[in-house]
Design a protein around this motif. Sequence first.
Motif, PDB file in Angstrom:
ATOM      1  N   THR A 268      53.508  42.219  56.186  1.00  0.00           N
ATOM      2  CA  THR A 268      53.545  42.373  54.700  1.00  0.00           C
ATOM      3  C   THR A 268      52.627  41.084  54.131  1.00  0.00           C
ATOM      4  OG1 THR A 268      55.568  43.395  54.399  1.00  0.00           O
ATOM      5  CG2 THR A 268      54.766  42.038  52.419  1.00  0.00           C
ATOM      6  N   ILE A 269      51.635  41.363  53.353  1.00  0.00           N
ATOM      7  CA  ILE A 269      50.982  40.173  52.630  1.00  0.00           C
ATOM      8  C   ILE A 269      51.223  40.282  51.225  1.00  0.00           C
ATOM      9  CG2 ILE A 269      49.126  39.900  54.249  1.00  0.00           C
ATOM     10  CD1 ILE A 269      47.207  41.636  52.627  1.00  0.00           C
ATOM     11  N   LYS A 270      51.863  39.147  50.788  1.00  0.00           N
ATOM     12  CA  LYS A 270      51.984  39.074  49.161  1.00  0.00           C
ATOM     13  C   LYS A 270      50.978  38.553  48.514  1.00  0.00           C
ATOM     14  CE  LYS A 270      56.247  37.804  48.255  1.00  0.00           C
ATOM     15  NZ  LYS A 270      57.522  37.061  48.284  1.00  0.00           N
ATOM     16  N   VAL A 271      50.604  39.123  47.276  1.00  0.00           N
ATOM     17  CA  VAL A 271      49.450  38.669  46.563  1.00  0.00           C
ATOM     18  C   VAL A 271      50.243  38.504  45.059  1.00  0.00           C
ATOM     19  CG1 VAL A 271      47.202  39.678  45.604  1.00  0.00           C
ATOM     20  CG2 VAL A 271      48.202  40.265  47.761  1.00  0.00           C
ATOM     21  N   ALA A 272      49.860  37.289  44.824  1.00  0.00           N
ATOM     22  CA  ALA A 272      50.549  36.857  43.487  1.00  0.00           C
ATOM     23  C   ALA A 272      49.338  36.360  42.517  1.00  0.00           C
ATOM     24  CB  ALA A 272      51.280  35.562  43.807  1.00  0.00           C
ATOM     25  N   TYR A 273      49.636  36.893  41.166  1.00  0.00           N
ATOM     26  CA  TYR A 273      48.312  36.746  40.292  1.00  0.00           C
ATOM     27  C   TYR A 273      48.965  37.011  38.861  1.00  0.00           C
ATOM     28  CZ  TYR A 273      48.968  41.827  40.254  1.00  0.00           C
ATOM     29  OH  TYR A 273      49.627  43.259  40.141  1.00  0.00           O
TER      30      TYR A 273
ATOM     31  N   GLU B  90      45.537  49.433  52.295  1.00  0.00           N
ATOM     32  CA  GLU B  90      46.676  49.908  53.019  1.00  0.00           C
ATOM     33  C   GLU B  90      46.239  51.164  53.615  1.00  0.00           C
ATOM     34  OE1 GLU B  90      50.556  48.450  50.758  1.00  0.00           O
ATOM     35  OE2 GLU B  90      49.990  50.362  50.259  1.00  0.00           O
ATOM     36  N   LYS B  91      45.358  51.635  53.178  1.00  0.00           N
ATOM     37  CA  LYS B  91      44.674  53.115  53.918  1.00  0.00           C
ATOM     38  C   LYS B  91      43.995  52.654  55.019  1.00  0.00           C
ATOM     39  CE  LYS B  91      42.113  57.374  52.878  1.00  0.00           C
ATOM     40  NZ  LYS B  91      41.213  57.950  51.697  1.00  0.00           N
ATOM     41  N   ALA B  92      43.416  51.631  55.101  1.00  0.00           N
ATOM     42  CA  ALA B  92      42.269  51.184  56.072  1.00  0.00           C
ATOM     43  C   ALA B  92      43.180  50.416  57.140  1.00  0.00           C
ATOM     44  CB  ALA B  92      40.981  50.413  55.345  1.00  0.00           C
ATOM     45  N   ASN B  93      44.352  49.984  56.614  1.00  0.00           N
ATOM     46  CA  ASN B  93      44.941  49.204  57.474  1.00  0.00           C
ATOM     47  C   ASN B  93      46.586  49.487  57.864  1.00  0.00           C
ATOM     48  OD1 ASN B  93      43.173  46.472  58.419  1.00  0.00           O
ATOM     49  ND2 ASN B  93      42.852  47.181  56.048  1.00  0.00           N
ATOM     50  N   PRO B  94      46.604  50.506  58.666  1.00  0.00           N
ATOM     51  CA  PRO B  94      48.202  51.011  58.713  1.00  0.00           C
ATOM     52  C   PRO B  94      49.004  50.142  59.487  1.00  0.00           C
ATOM     53  CG  PRO B  94      46.449  52.752  59.403  1.00  0.00           C
ATOM     54  CD  PRO B  94      45.557  51.296  59.274  1.00  0.00           C
ATOM     55  N   GLY B  95      49.899  49.972  58.880  1.00  0.00           N
ATOM     56  CA  GLY B  95      50.938  49.137  59.594  1.00  0.00           C
ATOM     57  C   GLY B  95      51.386  47.689  58.693  1.00  0.00           C
ATOM     58  N   ILE B  96      50.187  47.615  57.780  1.00  0.00           N
ATOM     59  CA  ILE B  96      50.166  46.468  56.753  1.00  0.00           C
ATOM     60  C   ILE B  96      50.368  46.944  55.276  1.00  0.00           C
ATOM     61  CG2 ILE B  96      48.809  44.602  55.725  1.00  0.00           C
ATOM     62  CD1 ILE B  96      49.083  44.057  58.722  1.00  0.00           C
ATOM     63  N   THR B  97      51.584  46.179  54.884  1.00  0.00           N
ATOM     64  CA  THR B  97      51.895  46.213  53.721  1.00  0.00           C
ATOM     65  C   THR B  97      51.345  45.322  52.450  1.00  0.00           C
ATOM     66  OG1 THR B  97      53.943  47.694  54.275  1.00  0.00           O
ATOM     67  CG2 THR B  97      53.938  46.865  52.016  1.00  0.00           C
ATOM     68  N   VAL B  98      51.167  45.455  51.431  1.00  0.00           N
ATOM     69  CA  VAL B  98      50.545  44.722  50.238  1.00  0.00           C
ATOM     70  C   VAL B  98      51.538  44.674  49.380  1.00  0.00           C
ATOM     71  CG1 VAL B  98      48.831  44.068  48.649  1.00  0.00           C
ATOM     72  CG2 VAL B  98      47.858  44.993  50.893  1.00  0.00           C
ATOM     73  N   GLU B  99      52.128  43.687  49.182  1.00  0.00           N
ATOM     74  CA  GLU B  99      53.216  43.514  47.986  1.00  0.00           C
ATOM     75  C   GLU B  99      52.649  42.623  46.869  1.00  0.00           C
ATOM     76  OE1 GLU B  99      57.446  41.203  47.362  1.00  0.00           O
ATOM     77  OE2 GLU B  99      56.865  41.369  49.143  1.00  0.00           O
ATOM     78  N   LEU B 100      52.401  43.441  45.811  1.00  0.00           N
ATOM     79  CA  LEU B 100      52.020  42.685  44.477  1.00  0.00           C
ATOM     80  C   LEU B 100      52.811  42.072  43.631  1.00  0.00           C
ATOM     81  CD1 LEU B 100      49.488  45.796  43.367  1.00  0.00           C
ATOM     82  CD2 LEU B 100      48.748  43.734  44.778  1.00  0.00           C
ATOM     83  N   VAL B 101      52.619  40.690  43.270  1.00  0.00           N
ATOM     84  CA  VAL B 101      53.508  40.037  42.401  1.00  0.00           C
ATOM     85  C   VAL B 101      52.941  39.588  41.251  1.00  0.00           C
ATOM     86  CG1 VAL B 101      55.163  38.104  42.418  1.00  0.00           C
ATOM     87  CG2 VAL B 101      54.312  39.241  44.767  1.00  0.00           C
ATOM     88  N   PRO B 102      52.968  40.358  40.220  1.00  0.00           N
ATOM     89  CA  PRO B 102      52.363  40.243  38.935  1.00  0.00           C
ATOM     90  C   PRO B 102      53.111  39.191  38.288  1.00  0.00           C
ATOM     91  CG  PRO B 102      53.119  42.357  38.689  1.00  0.00           C
ATOM     92  CD  PRO B 102      53.370  41.647  40.358  1.00  0.00           C
ATOM     93  N   ILE B 103      52.613  38.193  37.980  1.00  0.00           N
ATOM     94  CA  ILE B 103      53.526  36.890  37.165  1.00  0.00           C
ATOM     95  C   ILE B 103      53.257  37.041  35.565  1.00  0.00           C
ATOM     96  CG2 ILE B 103      53.980  34.672  36.902  1.00  0.00           C
ATOM     97  CD1 ILE B 103      53.189  34.083  39.892  1.00  0.00           C
ATOM     98  N   GLU B 104      53.927  37.759  34.905  1.00  0.00           N
ATOM     99  CA  GLU B 104      53.795  37.924  33.540  1.00  0.00           C
ATOM    100  C   GLU B 104      54.246  36.662  32.706  1.00  0.00           C
ATOM    101  OE1 GLU B 104      55.012  41.537  31.788  1.00  0.00           O
ATOM    102  OE2 GLU B 104      54.793  42.673  33.691  1.00  0.00           O
ATOM    103  N   ALA B 105      53.069  35.752  32.603  1.00  0.00           N
ATOM    104  CA  ALA B 105      53.331  34.433  32.074  1.00  0.00           C
ATOM    105  C   ALA B 105      51.918  34.217  31.573  1.00  0.00           C
ATOM    106  CB  ALA B 105      54.039  33.532  33.100  1.00  0.00           C
ATOM    107  N   GLN B 106      52.107  33.278  30.344  1.00  0.00           N
ATOM    108  CA  GLN B 106      50.751  32.525  29.959  1.00  0.00           C
ATOM    109  C   GLN B 106      50.417  31.223  31.048  1.00  0.00           C
ATOM    110  OE1 GLN B 106      49.717  31.410  26.111  1.00  0.00           O
ATOM    111  NE2 GLN B 106      51.283  33.050  25.148  1.00  0.00           N
ATOM    112  N   GLN B 107      49.481  30.640  31.134  1.00  0.00           N
ATOM    113  CA  GLN B 107      48.792  30.116  32.013  1.00  0.00           C
ATOM    114  C   GLN B 107      49.830  28.924  32.629  1.00  0.00           C
ATOM    115  OE1 GLN B 107      44.550  30.046  31.955  1.00  0.00           O
ATOM    116  NE2 GLN B 107      44.464  27.828  33.179  1.00  0.00           N
TER     117      GLN B 107
END
Length: 449
Positions: A34-39, A60-77
């Motif tokens: 799993t790769i976690k992506v924070a933004y 994920e379609k191009a890389n079976p077995g890898i999961t992308v976990e998106l972490v949207p941070i709903e906050a001002q800067q």
Amino acid sequence: MRTARYFVAPVTAAALALSLGACGSGEGGADDSTIKVAYQKFGNFTQADTLFKDVKADYEKANPGITVELVPIEAQQNDYFTKLALMNRSPSTAPDVMYEDTYMIKSDVEAGYLAPLDDYLADWDEWSQFVDSAKQAGAGDDGKTYGVSMGTDTRGLWFNKDVLAKAGLPEDWAPKSWDELLEAARAIKESDPDVVPFNMYSGKPQGEAAVMQGFEMLLYGTGDTLYEDGKWVVGSQGFIDALDFVTTVFTEGLAPTPQQALDTNIGNTVQAEWLPEGKVGIALDGSWVAGNWLESGVAPWPEWSEKMGTAPMPTQDGADPGAVSMSGGWTLALGSGSKNPDAAFDFISMALNRENSLWFDVANSQIAVRTDVAEDPEYTKSNPTTKFFTDLVDVTNFRPATSDYPKVANEIMVAMESVMTGQQTPEEAAAVYDEAVAGIVGEENTVQG
């Protein structure tokens, strides 16, 4: 890059910890599948969220077995930076990929949060498409590269032509000095007391939106700087003059009320409501603003290109080069604790390939940093203000690229807020700032302006 827009007031560490617990399930970077992506995802800024959702599906379609976990941070800067730092302090929550402001890179490298990308970039055949200034934007003090730029920006004056026309100002209005800008704001106030004549961001809740596209747009127009020859400037007359301008617009009622200006959502309000509705005349703001009004934006406004005008922010007295701008940018960076850095960089390279960079730069009204995107007709024809804001690169300035900058910037926010609310005079606020800077960086690392 969507630099330094809007900020939230501080929250408690306990509250932040609770909110982080809800950011996403699983251990994120604790395993290599799993790769976690924070933004950041906040207010009008949803383009990164759209981009990463699309890239997740493709990856994920191009890389079976890898999961992308998106972490949207709903906050001002400012709160976004705080939450990101808290995530980075624990291996179980540390992101593999993070949305990183260029001005935070050196301090985050110093904190040990980021991993160098040089070995990956050396093998990436698209790295040569990035302009040199964009490559430097992601550099650390050690000369290594820690972030890949998503785009850049400039800042200038937006104005509602109908509001200015009512005040007797021309459609091609372009002030040559601060006095001419203030005269226009006073004319707007006289013609319609219900309109906010001039908006600039100020005070701690606005964070870098206040510091960079407010204060520094003034300071660099005086001919003074924050930092020169490796030292921080104190005792600057330009610093006092910039604070005096802030004092003037707020005490004369040319700006939003202090209560409005300190609202964490004012940026969203100005861009999505007040400008389209003719409730503000002139706004000192960024090149990305039109992204709100595009068909794909959060506040579509088909007539915006006819109703809105642009002008460079003038220097204080019209001295060369006659105009001033500030530039920054956001990058994608690799977390130092990633268990699968190869996969994480593959995600970065996919997110910032030609196709995705083109989409993001158009959707977010960014100034392209890839030469192939900058030359693409879809980009050049996407926005009638692209040329205007791109041309401001010739007069632009950049924030000091030091790890001390975030702390110094906080003192600028304090100074702005103290004068806009009438708590201190510009001279008093500047003196407090000078003392605070010396305490942060050491007296030996300051120089008299």
